[in-house]
Motif scaffolding. Structure first.
Motif, PDB file in Angstrom:
ATOM      1  N   ALA A   1      13.724   2.719   0.982  1.00 53.42           N
ATOM      2  CA  ALA A   1      14.371   2.469   2.272  1.00 53.42           C
ATOM      3  C   ALA A   1      15.241   3.647   2.682  1.00 53.42           C
ATOM      4  CB  ALA A   1      15.199   1.188   2.198  1.00 53.42           C
ATOM      5  N   LEU A   2      15.972   4.225   1.730  1.00 55.02           N
ATOM      6  CA  LEU A   2      16.819   5.377   2.043  1.00 55.02           C
ATOM      7  C   LEU A   2      15.975   6.570   2.481  1.00 55.02           C
ATOM      8  CD1 LEU A   2      19.481   5.190  -0.821  1.00 55.02           C
ATOM      9  CD2 LEU A   2      19.764   4.584   1.599  1.00 55.02           C
ATOM     10  N   LEU A   3      14.850   6.808   1.801  1.00 55.82           N
ATOM     11  CA  LEU A   3      13.965   7.901   2.190  1.00 55.82           C
ATOM     12  C   LEU A   3      13.434   7.692   3.603  1.00 55.82           C
ATOM     13  CD1 LEU A   3      12.140  10.392   1.718  1.00 55.82           C
ATOM     14  CD2 LEU A   3      10.482   8.831   0.657  1.00 55.82           C
ATOM     15  N   ILE A   4      12.991   6.480   3.888  1.00 56.81           N
ATOM     16  CA  ILE A   4      12.426   6.186   5.200  1.00 56.81           C
ATOM     17  C   ILE A   4      13.477   6.326   6.291  1.00 56.81           C
ATOM     18  CG2 ILE A   4      11.344   4.388   6.609  1.00 56.81           C
ATOM     19  CD1 ILE A   4      10.055   3.331   4.062  1.00 56.81           C
ATOM     20  N   LEU A   5      14.697   5.845   6.006  1.00 60.05           N
ATOM     21  CA  LEU A   5      15.778   5.978   6.987  1.00 60.05           C
ATOM     22  C   LEU A   5      16.106   7.446   7.239  1.00 60.05           C
ATOM     23  CD1 LEU A   5      18.296   3.137   6.048  1.00 60.05           C
ATOM     24  CD2 LEU A   5      17.003   3.370   8.182  1.00 60.05           C
TER      25      LEU A   5
ATOM     26  N   GLY B   1       9.567   6.766  14.492  1.00 58.69           N
ATOM     27  CA  GLY B   1      10.950   6.667  14.054  1.00 58.69           C
ATOM     28  C   GLY B   1      11.478   5.243  14.122  1.00 58.69           C
ATOM     29  N   LEU B   2      11.178   4.552  15.219  1.00 58.26           N
ATOM     30  CA  LEU B   2      11.596   3.152  15.348  1.00 58.26           C
ATOM     31  C   LEU B   2      10.934   2.274  14.294  1.00 58.26           C
ATOM     32  CD1 LEU B   2      11.489   2.782  19.247  1.00 58.26           C
ATOM     33  CD2 LEU B   2      13.533   2.832  17.805  1.00 58.26           C
ATOM     34  N   SER B   3       9.644   2.502  14.071  1.00 57.90           N
ATOM     35  CA  SER B   3       8.911   1.702  13.081  1.00 57.90           C
ATOM     36  C   SER B   3       9.458   1.912  11.682  1.00 57.90           C
ATOM     37  CB  SER B   3       7.419   2.051  13.121  1.00 57.90           C
ATOM     38  OG  SER B   3       6.873   1.817  14.404  1.00 57.90           O
ATOM     39  N   LEU B   4       9.748   3.171  11.348  1.00 57.23           N
ATOM     40  CA  LEU B   4      10.294   3.465  10.028  1.00 57.23           C
ATOM     41  C   LEU B   4      11.677   2.849   9.852  1.00 57.23           C
ATOM     42  CD1 LEU B   4       9.239   7.210   9.553  1.00 57.23           C
ATOM     43  CD2 LEU B   4       8.232   5.185   8.485  1.00 57.23           C
ATOM     44  N   THR B   5      12.473   2.859  10.914  1.00 57.12           N
ATOM     45  CA  THR B   5      13.797   2.253  10.835  1.00 57.12           C
ATOM     46  C   THR B   5      13.701   0.763  10.547  1.00 57.12           C
ATOM     47  OG1 THR B   5      14.708   3.892  12.380  1.00 57.12           O
ATOM     48  CG2 THR B   5      15.961   1.848  12.071  1.00 57.12           C
ATOM     49  N   VAL B   6      12.826   0.084  11.282  1.00 56.55           N
ATOM     50  CA  VAL B   6      12.637  -1.355  11.063  1.00 56.55           C
ATOM     51  C   VAL B   6      12.108  -1.617   9.659  1.00 56.55           C
ATOM     52  CG1 VAL B   6      11.345  -3.391  11.800  1.00 56.55           C
ATOM     53  CG2 VAL B   6      12.299  -1.844  13.512  1.00 56.55           C
ATOM     54  N   ALA B   7      11.141  -0.797   9.225  1.00 56.54           N
ATOM     55  CA  ALA B   7      10.573  -0.966   7.889  1.00 56.54           C
ATOM     56  C   ALA B   7      11.636  -0.813   6.813  1.00 56.54           C
ATOM     57  CB  ALA B   7       9.445   0.043   7.668  1.00 56.54           C
ATOM     58  N   ALA B   8      12.505   0.187   6.970  1.00 55.07           N
ATOM     59  CA  ALA B   8      13.566   0.414   5.988  1.00 55.07           C
ATOM     60  C   ALA B   8      14.538  -0.755   5.951  1.00 55.07           C
ATOM     61  CB  ALA B   8      14.301   1.710   6.315  1.00 55.07           C
ATOM     62  N   LEU B   9      14.923  -1.254   7.115  1.00 50.01           N
ATOM     63  CA  LEU B   9      15.844  -2.397   7.170  1.00 50.01           C
ATOM     64  C   LEU B   9      15.221  -3.632   6.523  1.00 50.01           C
ATOM     65  CD1 LEU B   9      17.334  -1.951  10.762  1.00 50.01           C
ATOM     66  CD2 LEU B   9      18.401  -1.387   8.563  1.00 50.01           C
TER      67      LEU B   9
ATOM     68  N   GLY C   1       0.795  -1.218   0.000  1.00 47.40           N
ATOM     69  CA  GLY C   1       0.000   0.000   0.000  1.00 47.40           C
ATOM     70  C   GLY C   1       0.829   1.269   0.000  1.00 47.40           C
ATOM     71  N   GLY C   2       2.017   1.225   0.589  1.00 48.72           N
ATOM     72  CA  GLY C   2       2.896   2.393   0.620  1.00 48.72           C
ATOM     73  C   GLY C   2       2.802   3.221   1.880  1.00 48.72           C
ATOM     74  N   GLY C   3       2.163   2.686   2.935  1.00 49.91           N
ATOM     75  CA  GLY C   3       1.936   3.460   4.152  1.00 49.91           C
ATOM     76  C   GLY C   3       3.192   4.044   4.759  1.00 49.91           C
ATOM     77  N   SER C   4       4.276   3.275   4.759  1.00 49.82           N
ATOM     78  CA  SER C   4       5.515   3.769   5.371  1.00 49.82           C
ATOM     79  C   SER C   4       6.040   4.995   4.633  1.00 49.82           C
ATOM     80  CB  SER C   4       6.575   2.661   5.380  1.00 49.82           C
ATOM     81  OG  SER C   4       6.821   2.188   4.068  1.00 49.82           O
TER      82      SER C   4
END
Length: 260
Positions: free
Chosen positions: A244-248, A103-111, A25-28
């Motif tokens: 992933a880079l954008l989210i990080l 922030g934590l969620s986005l980090t995990v999502a990017a990884l 869906g692209g939520g992150s």
């Protein structure tokens, strides 16, 4: 403001097209873009969840027509995730706590985006998919659903790598499972978010939400484009790396603002 919304709508359209092509869906990424635009933190999960629903409805229908949604195997994952997403959406948290959790969620999502290709490579020529009985699937779904409802990420970006690592099924059926997971949990989380606190009942809050209608139109158009192009027409690995880079980057910015 109009220029900002127009620019966001275009970015949302592109995001929806890219994610819809691979069943997400692209939520992150919506969350990341909204955070960069300094949108009211209370609106972040609501806008992202609405966009998720708009995008994955088409993908879910496409997967259903192709017979890739295995309901008998999926329902244990949804058993706890749907009520957990509602509870997560209902949970009232202050801005600082929300931003740290985001922030934590986005980090995990990017990884997970970065290492998911490794999981996919393990599926090539692998043994027959394994069954995981008991409470494993409901607990995994419940945990992801609860987090999804709180921060506005549909959860597919967390679920898909886990299912790949478990050798749960082939990549197409995992994408279909992630799509239905995003759809039902985004809807459940959105209901919880809208029911939460007096803010959701104030006319000002509703007016603020309606002012972002170009974003919803953007993801509707982008989702249709992504469904038409499908994953074979787009370089999926580059999509995931750039996302992933954008989210990080957004996660780092959030942590810097909170702790720097």
């Amino acid at each position: 403001m109009a220029v900002g919304i127009a620019g966001l709508a275009l970015l949302f359209l592109l995001t929806a097209a890219l994610y819809a092509s691979v069943g997400f869906g692209g939520g992150s990424t919506y969350i990341a873009l909204l955070a960069l635009a300094d949108i009211d933190y209370r609106l972040l999960p609501i806008v992202a969840l609405i966009c998720n629903i708009i995008v994955v409805m088409g993908g879910t229908l496409r997967f259903q027509v192709r017979g890739l949604i295995e309901w008998q195997r999926i329902w244990p994952i949804l058993l706890l995730s749907v009520p957990a997403a509602w509870l997560g959406g209902r949970l009232a948290i202050d801005q600082d706590s929300f931003l740290v959790l985001l922030g934590l969620s986005l980090t995990v999502a990017a990884l997970l985006l970065l290492i998911e290709p490794f999981f996919k490579s393990r599926m090539v020529g692998s043994q027959t998919p394994r069954e995981h009985g008991g409470w494993f699937a409901p607990l995994i779904g419940g945990g992801i659903g609860f987090l999804s409802g709180m921060v506005g990420i549909g959860g597919g970006i967390f679920l898909a790598p886990i299912l790949l690592l478990m050798n749960w099924s082939d990549s197409r059926r995992i994408a279909a499972t992630a799509s239905i997971f995003i759809l039902v949990n985004s809807a459940s989380g959105l209901i919880g978010q809208l029911m939460k606190s007096a803010w959701g009942q104030e006319g000002q809050g509703v007016d603020m939400l309606l002012s972002y209608w170009p974003l919803f139109v953007g993801v509707l158009v982008g989702g249709q484009i992504g469904s038409f192009l499908a994953s074979k027409a787009l370089p999926e690995h580059w999509i995931r790396r750039l996302t992933a880079l954008l989210i990080l980057y957004v996660a780092g910015r959030i942590f810097w603002q909170q702790f720097g």
